[in-house]
Motif scaffolding. Structure first.
Motif, PDB file in Angstrom:
ATOM      1  N   UNK A  22       0.850  -1.185   0.000  1.00  0.00           N
ATOM      2  CA  UNK A  22       0.000   0.000   0.000  1.00  0.00           C
ATOM      3  C   UNK A  22       0.888   1.238   0.000  1.00  0.00           C
ATOM      4  N   UNK A  23       1.022   1.875  -1.153  1.00  0.00           N
ATOM      5  CA  UNK A  23       1.821   3.091  -1.314  1.00  0.00           C
ATOM      6  C   UNK A  23       3.209   2.930  -0.710  1.00  0.00           C
ATOM      7  N   UNK A  24       3.876   1.861  -1.129  1.00  0.00           N
ATOM      8  CA  UNK A  24       5.256   1.619  -0.743  1.00  0.00           C
ATOM      9  C   UNK A  24       5.435   0.855   0.546  1.00  0.00           C
ATOM     10  N   UNK A  25       4.370   0.668   1.330  1.00  0.00           N
ATOM     11  CA  UNK A  25       4.466  -0.024   2.612  1.00  0.00           C
ATOM     12  C   UNK A  25       3.871  -1.424   2.478  1.00  0.00           C
ATOM     13  N   UNK A  26       4.671  -2.439   2.775  1.00  0.00           N
ATOM     14  CA  UNK A  26       4.191  -3.812   2.698  1.00  0.00           C
ATOM     15  C   UNK A  26       3.186  -4.060   3.823  1.00  0.00           C
ATOM     16  N   UNK A  27       1.982  -4.538   3.477  1.00  0.00           N
ATOM     17  CA  UNK A  27       0.988  -4.765   4.521  1.00  0.00           C
ATOM     18  C   UNK A  27       0.565  -6.220   4.649  1.00  0.00           C
ATOM     19  N   UNK A  28       0.942  -7.086   3.725  1.00  0.00           N
ATOM     20  CA  UNK A  28       0.645  -8.517   3.854  1.00  0.00           C
ATOM     21  C   UNK A  28       1.590  -9.283   2.949  1.00  0.00           C
ATOM     22  N   UNK A  29       2.028 -10.450   3.414  1.00  0.00           N
ATOM     23  CA  UNK A  29       2.904 -11.313   2.631  1.00  0.00           C
ATOM     24  C   UNK A  29       2.172 -12.616   2.366  1.00  0.00           C
ATOM     25  N   UNK A  30       2.227 -13.077   1.141  1.00  0.00           N
ATOM     26  CA  UNK A  30       1.558 -14.311   0.752  1.00  0.00           C
ATOM     27  C   UNK A  30       0.798 -14.106  -0.544  1.00  0.00           C
ATOM     28  N   UNK A  31       0.554 -15.167  -1.293  1.00  0.00           N
ATOM     29  CA  UNK A  31      -0.092 -15.035  -2.605  1.00  0.00           C
ATOM     30  C   UNK A  31      -1.546 -14.593  -2.482  1.00  0.00           C
ATOM     31  N   UNK A  32      -1.981 -13.787  -3.422  1.00  0.00           N
ATOM     32  CA  UNK A  32      -3.378 -13.358  -3.471  1.00  0.00           C
ATOM     33  C   UNK A  32      -3.792 -13.143  -4.919  1.00  0.00           C
ATOM     34  N   UNK A  33      -5.097 -13.227  -5.159  1.00  0.00           N
ATOM     35  CA  UNK A  33      -5.663 -13.111  -6.507  1.00  0.00           C
ATOM     36  C   UNK A  33      -7.017 -12.439  -6.386  1.00  0.00           C
ATOM     37  N   UNK A  34      -7.180 -11.287  -7.021  1.00  0.00           N
ATOM     38  CA  UNK A  34      -8.407 -10.505  -6.900  1.00  0.00           C
ATOM     39  C   UNK A  34      -8.579  -9.731  -8.205  1.00  0.00           C
ATOM     40  N   UNK A  35      -9.411 -10.251  -9.109  1.00  0.00           N
ATOM     41  CA  UNK A  35      -9.522  -9.659 -10.445  1.00  0.00           C
ATOM     42  C   UNK A  35      -9.998  -8.206 -10.406  1.00  0.00           C
ATOM     43  N   UNK A  36     -10.902  -7.874  -9.503  1.00  0.00           N
ATOM     44  CA  UNK A  36     -11.397  -6.495  -9.459  1.00  0.00           C
ATOM     45  C   UNK A  36     -10.308  -5.502  -9.108  1.00  0.00           C
ATOM     46  N   UNK A  37      -9.220  -5.987  -8.488  1.00  0.00           N
ATOM     47  CA  UNK A  37      -8.118  -5.099  -8.105  1.00  0.00           C
ATOM     48  C   UNK A  37      -7.150  -4.841  -9.251  1.00  0.00           C
ATOM     49  N   UNK A  38      -7.383  -5.470 -10.409  1.00  0.00           N
ATOM     50  CA  UNK A  38      -6.503  -5.189 -11.544  1.00  0.00           C
ATOM     51  C   UNK A  38      -6.724  -3.756 -12.017  1.00  0.00           C
ATOM     52  N   UNK A  39      -5.633  -3.021 -12.211  1.00  0.00           N
ATOM     53  CA  UNK A  39      -5.736  -1.638 -12.666  1.00  0.00           C
ATOM     54  C   UNK A  39      -5.394  -1.544 -14.154  1.00  0.00           C
ATOM     55  N   UNK A  40      -5.542  -0.363 -14.716  1.00  0.00           N
ATOM     56  CA  UNK A  40      -5.386  -0.193 -16.166  1.00  0.00           C
ATOM     57  C   UNK A  40      -3.989  -0.628 -16.588  1.00  0.00           C
ATOM     58  N   UNK A  41      -3.950  -1.494 -17.601  1.00  0.00           N
ATOM     59  CA  UNK A  41      -2.695  -2.045 -18.084  1.00  0.00           C
ATOM     60  C   UNK A  41      -2.196  -1.281 -19.313  1.00  0.00           C
ATOM     61  N   UNK A  42      -0.876  -1.207 -19.495  1.00  0.00           N
ATOM     62  CA  UNK A  42      -0.310  -0.432 -20.610  1.00  0.00           C
ATOM     63  C   UNK A  42      -0.276  -1.249 -21.896  1.00  0.00           C
ATOM     64  N   UNK A  43       0.308  -0.650 -22.915  1.00  0.00           N
ATOM     65  CA  UNK A  43       0.616  -1.358 -24.151  1.00  0.00           C
ATOM     66  C   UNK A  43       1.914  -2.129 -23.928  1.00  0.00           C
ATOM     67  N   UNK A  44       1.831  -3.445 -24.043  1.00  0.00           N
ATOM     68  CA  UNK A  44       3.007  -4.272 -23.810  1.00  0.00           C
ATOM     69  C   UNK A  44       3.717  -4.562 -25.128  1.00  0.00           C
ATOM     70  N   UNK A  45       5.015  -4.859 -25.031  1.00  0.00           N
ATOM     71  CA  UNK A  45       5.738  -5.271 -26.217  1.00  0.00           C
ATOM     72  C   UNK A  45       7.167  -4.775 -26.218  1.00  0.00           C
ATOM     73  N   UNK A  46       7.810  -4.951 -27.353  1.00  0.00           N
ATOM     74  CA  UNK A  46       9.194  -4.513 -27.541  1.00  0.00           C
ATOM     75  C   UNK A  46       9.215  -3.425 -28.602  1.00  0.00           C
ATOM     76  N   UNK A  47       9.941  -2.365 -28.317  1.00  0.00           N
ATOM     77  CA  UNK A  47      10.017  -1.217 -29.210  1.00  0.00           C
ATOM     78  C   UNK A  47      11.485  -1.001 -29.572  1.00  0.00           C
ATOM     79  N   UNK A  48      11.810  -1.069 -30.871  1.00  0.00           N
ATOM     80  CA  UNK A  48      13.193  -0.919 -31.337  1.00  0.00           C
ATOM     81  C   UNK A  48      13.347   0.367 -32.124  1.00  0.00           C
ATOM     82  N   UNK A  49      14.513   1.008 -31.960  1.00  0.00           N
ATOM     83  CA  UNK A  49      14.828   2.184 -32.752  1.00  0.00           C
ATOM     84  C   UNK A  49      15.202   1.765 -34.160  1.00  0.00           C
ATOM     85  N   UNK A  50      15.136   2.705 -35.074  1.00  0.00           N
ATOM     86  CA  UNK A  50      15.564   2.422 -36.435  1.00  0.00           C
ATOM     87  C   UNK A  50      17.070   2.249 -36.525  1.00  0.00           C
TER      88      UNK A  50
END
Length: 799
Positions: free
Chosen positions: A405-433
């Motif tokens: 939570x804003x840089x402070x660890x508040x729980x350790x252990x695996x978790x899965x919560x789809x509603x907590x997924x935030x906006x994802x970027x454009x993924x991939x590899x970008x090469x210069x000319x």
């Protein structure tokens, strides 16, 4: 079991605000049957207190809504026509209602650009994703290439598949519409279809009305209709009218809604897959929004469909089975071969079961295989742009090995919560000319996080001949008010002199006036932002960490940008070599958060979408439906959203005022309303698992919290608790820790506490546990505890 019941009033102002919030919520959705909350024994400015006598007598919850072993709320399906027709909203259904409205995106789904549909079919469905409040999973499935798809279908073989709310929240956040599935199969499916299709129109209209009501109530966007059994002549004759009625009613009740038909039955009633749109199934296509073909097609099928589809080519979704079952062009890591042919002929594509990379390959290599699969399809998947502000993301995937939570660890252990997924970027590899020595790659990173469970890992190389490399993370098309605020949290790995800068591109350059940024060159619309060195005092709550080294190596930069007449197009991150350096520079950077904020209330959810295009905007499922040009302009010290409808025959074009908002930095930090009327109900007690014999010293407490709050103002709620003890004597309460213990996230105005360990009450003693509901504003900052809601449970042993 309900906690016991007498009410003592709060202040009149708090009561009125609670009623107002409740009325606003009820206006937006059908009213479910409410479960009575428990008995209050005290009600003051601080909290409501409920009294409970511990009892271990069973009090079962409805199995449809709760996991029978844990009582955790779960998403559900309907297995029969009788269940469908009998469904009416209950209070428990509120857990499965999506918080996120369908975000405005560009181009709109109604455009004729070929689309990409993802049909999620994984091992029967309703797996770990059915747990609405999340679950503990070591290696869950994750999807994060949302900018590449337009429609998400949740598929299972149950009669009525209602999408788990986590998928709807994640998809809507990215502007992707979500469909459930209505399926009939085999002999039982034939009998079901005869029951509602072979009679008069009242029968099929009742089924359609219920499907529309379910989509509207749970806030997803429509249905895939999959009839995979033969139909009688009477039933098949009523199928096009059923589809037409369903589609018409859905469009009325769910703006932007879709009804798609799967290629199975032909107009004679035979179950006969065609692998194409043709004269045998065209009648179903003409009765709904789109057609999803079977998978065993060849290029000649696509060529024949050109004439059948006509101007509706984008409404034909050519099916691709990623498992490559049957006689298909390409699947698995050769799926791109199928997409090449489909796009060559201008059709949309329906990718069936791309979870193949998770189901059939090594789980430990999942992210690598996921990126490989979608990377091979990238050139055939046009992306869409975000066109609603504010924009905030911590890149969280909705899973992790720890919770931060804003840089402070508040729980350790695996978790899965789809509603907590935030906006994802454009993924991939970008090469210069040139020789290709300069490159940038983006990856998901579970090893570190600023907020949530993951961050974005950016690696790259700056070759000697250039000064910097940049990666475009987000495509936007958003008109903006005169002033916006931006923030970036990042961390550079290892010793390096490479610098990091946030950049943006703007449109409408001829009339666009900008302050607070550096133009990279006179002809470019790309600009590098100048960080605020001394943030204004009135912004301290939002930018209090700006320019400082934060915990665990994170750094935050904040920006204030003045704009006029501009369209925000892209967000980029640029990595620059140190001055005077001529060496090749490599870098590794983790991005923890990016924000683009408007003053509070000036949100682009007012249907502020790009001008000069047809737009259907549906902010918060409101009644606002607008097609035309939208933008911002100054008027009397306020910033107003204006709209010019698309011209219609015989109707003059009128500039209409949609909404006005005072624009200044202070309005960004206007306090949220108080979380109101927190109640505790559905209480269940059990001895702790290790103490099944003898008087227990520890108990497991499960209960449900409800509260009132206007959902459009928050990203989510954080639920906490304090444990302590009281013996009815004032001043004898034990001291409690400075900070409460975090329990979980809620994406609705209710939350189920499950198996919370609390101390048992001794003879003649009361114990107390206090629950707190923290609203998380869209801006992301922490709000003071005074703005949280709270309720306490005072419990004692049996007399």
């Amino acid at each position: 079991m309900e906690a016991a019941a007498v009410t003592v009033t709060r202040s009149a102002a708090r009561r009125r605000r609670g009623r107002q919030l409740q009325e606003e919520q009820e206006e937006q959705e059908p009213r479910p049957r409410r479960r009575r909350p428990g008995r209050r024994i005290k009600d003051d400015e601080e909290e409501t207190v409920f009294r409970e006598v511990v009892s271990f007598s069973p009090d079962p919850l409805p199995v449809r809504y709760y996991d029978k072993d844990t009582t955790k709320p779960v998403s559900f399906y309907l297995s029969s026509l009788e269940e469908l027709l009998a469904w009416t909203p209950r209070m428990e259904d509120g857990f499965n209602v999506a918080l996120e409205p369908l975000a405005c995106r560009q181009p709109p789904l109604s455009s004729q650009r070929p689309r990409t549909l993802l049909c999620h079919d994984m091992m029967g469905g309703y797996l770990d994703d059915r747990f609405i409040q999340g679950s503990v999973v070591q290696t869950p499935y994750a999807f994060y290439h949302w900018q590449c798809i337009d429609v998400f279908v949740y598929f299972s073989h149950h009669t009525v598949t209602i999408p788990p709310v986590g998928w709807t929240n994640a998809a809507h956040r990215h502007g992707v519409c979500v469909l459930g599935t209505f399926i009939t199969e085999w002999n039982e499916g034939g009998r079901l279809c005869e029951a509602f299709l072979a009679g008069d129109k009242r029968s099929y209209q009742a089924v359609a009305d219920r499907l529309v009501q379910i989509a509207q109530f749970f806030r997803f966007d429509g249905w895939l209709i999959n009839i995979e059994n033969s139909l009688s002549l009477a039933a098949v004759g009523n199928t096009p009218p059923f589809l037409w009625y369903l589609t018409t009613q859905l469009h009325r009740q769910v703006p932007g809604g879709l009804v798609l038909w799967y290629d199975s039955v032909v107009q004679s009633g035979q179950l006969k897959w065609q692998d194409e749109l043709n004269q045998h199934n065209r009648v179903f296509f003409d009765s709904c929004d789109g057609f999803f073909t079977n998978y065993n097609w060849r290029e000649e099928h696509l060529e024949r469909m050109l004439g059948q589809a006509g101007e509706r080519r984008a409404d034909v979704y050519v099916g691709v089975d990623v498992f490559a079952r049957g006689n298909v062009v390409g699947g698995r890591f050769d799926t791109d071969k199928s997409l090449e042919l489909i796009r060559k002929h201008g059709f949309s594509v329906a990718l069936f079961a791309p979870g193949w990379v998770y189901e059939c390959l090594e789980k430990k290599d999942f992210f690598q295989n996921q990126d490989k699969f979608w990377g091979r399809l990238e050139r055939y998947l046009p992306t869409h742009s975000i066109c609603s502000l504010p924009f905030v993301t911590s890149f969280c995937l909705g899973l992790g090995a720890r919770r931060v939570c804003y840089g402070q660890e508040e729980a350790v252990g695996p978790w899965y919560h789809l509603s907590a997924q935030e906006i994802q970027p454009l993924f991939g590899e970008h090469r210069l000319g040139g020789d290709g020595r300069g490159w940038v790659r983006t990856h998901c990173c579970l090893e570190d996080a600023w907020h949530g469970g993951s961050s974005l890992l950016v690696r790259g190389v700056i070759p000697p001949e250039v000064g910097n490399v940049a990666v475009r993370l987000f495509s936007l098309q958003a008109p903006v008010p005169p002033k916006i605020f931006l923030s970036m949290v990042y961390k550079l790995e290892g010793p390096t002199d490479v610098t990091v800068a946030l950049e943006l591109t703007t449109g409408d350059a001829s009339s666009c006036h900008i302050g607070g940024i550096s133009v990279l060159n006179e002809t470019s619309s790309r600009h590098s932002l100048r960080p605020l060195r001394v943030p204004p005092t009135k912004l301290a709550r939002w930018v209090g960490r700006c320019g400082r080294q934060l915990s665990r190596g994170w750094v935050q930069h904040c920006y204030e940008v003045s704009l006029r007449g501009c369209l925000l197009l892209d967000l980029l991150v640029c990595f620059s070599r140190p001055p005077g350096s001529r060496e090749e520079e490599s870098f590794t950077c983790r991005l923890g958060e990016i924000q683009v904020m408007l003053p509070r209330g000036a949100q682009a959810g007012l249907a502020v979408c790009p001008a000069r295009v047809g737009v259907e905007a549906t902010p918060g499922r409101s009644l606002l439906r607008f097609r035309g040009e939208l933008g911002w302009r100054s008027q009397g010290g306020e910033m107003c959203a204006w709209g010019r409808p698309l011209p219609a025959p015989g109707r003059p074009t009128v500039l209409s005022l949609l909404s006005c908002q005072v624009v200044d930095a202070a309005s960004l930090l206007a306090p949220l309303p108080q979380v109101e009327t927190v109640t505790i109900s559905q209480v269940r007690w059990q001895p702790a698992a290790s103490e099944r014999e003898g008087p227990p010293s520890l108990l497991q407490l499960s209960c449900t919290l409800h509260w009132s709050f206007l959902l459009s103002q928050v990203r989510c709620f954080r639920i906490h608790y304090w444990g302590g003890t009281s013996d009815d004597s004032p001043g004898r309460e034990l001291p409690r820790p400075e900070m409460p213990t975090f329990l979980g996230l809620a994406f609705a105005t209710q939350y189920r506490i499950v198996d919370l360990l609390v101390e048992a009450a001794g003879p003649g003693q009361d114990r107390r546990v206090e629950f707190l509901v923290e609203p998380v504003p869209k801006e992301g900052f922490r709000v003071p505890q005074a703005e949280w809601g709270r309720a306490a449970l005072l419990y004692s042993g049996p007399a």
